[in-house]
Design an enzyme around this catalytic site. Structure first.
Site, short mmCIF file in Angstrom:
data_model
loop_
_atom_site.label_atom_id
_atom_site.label_comp_id
_atom_site.label_asym_id
_atom_site.label_seq_id
_atom_site.Cartn_x
_atom_site.Cartn_y
_atom_site.Cartn_z
N CYS A 183 67.11 60.60 19.76
CA CYS A 183 67.06 61.93 19.29
C CYS A 183 68.36 62.23 18.77
O CYS A 183 68.41 62.97 17.55
CB CYS A 183 66.56 62.96 20.47
SG CYS A 183 65.13 62.62 21.29
N CYS A 213 68.28 62.17 25.20
CA CYS A 213 67.48 61.01 24.44
C CYS A 213 68.42 60.41 23.25
O CYS A 213 68.89 61.25 22.33
CB CYS A 213 66.34 61.63 23.62
SG CYS A 213 65.52 60.83 22.54
#
Length: 99
Positions: A26, A23
């Site tokens: 993230c 991600c």
């Protein structure tokens, strides 16, 4: 060894960063969460949980997108947000739950 439930049931707020290694957002948020953990050491506990390695917990907490941040206190969810947050906003939010 402490379990997740043991940790979130404590008196101190627990900020949990639900993330995935693949991600992009993230990866952007990760340094902010780590810095917050150092800044608020002793006042707020910070955990990072990989949703791909902890699918049952992610399902139980209805994590539908990453990153998702949740603050627990005494076992209860007291705040939840998905997406990237800037350091100042996240710091103020975490500090608002410190007794």
């Amino acid at each position: 060894m402490e379990t997740f439930d043991d940790i979130i049931k404590g008196d101190k707020p627990v900020l949990v960063d639900f993330f995935a290694t693949w991600c992009g957002p993230c990866k952007v948020l990760s340094p902010t969460v780590e810095a917050l953990g150092k800044e608020l050491a002793g006042q707020v506990r910070v955990l990072k949980i990989d949703v791909d390695k902890n699918e049952a917990l992610a399902t139980q907490l209805r994590i539908q997108s990453v990153p998702t941040l949740i603050i627990f206190k005494k076992g209860e969810i007291i705040w939840r947000s998905s997406g990237v947050m800037d350091h100042g906003s996240l710091l103020r939010k975490a500090q608002s739950y410190i007794d």
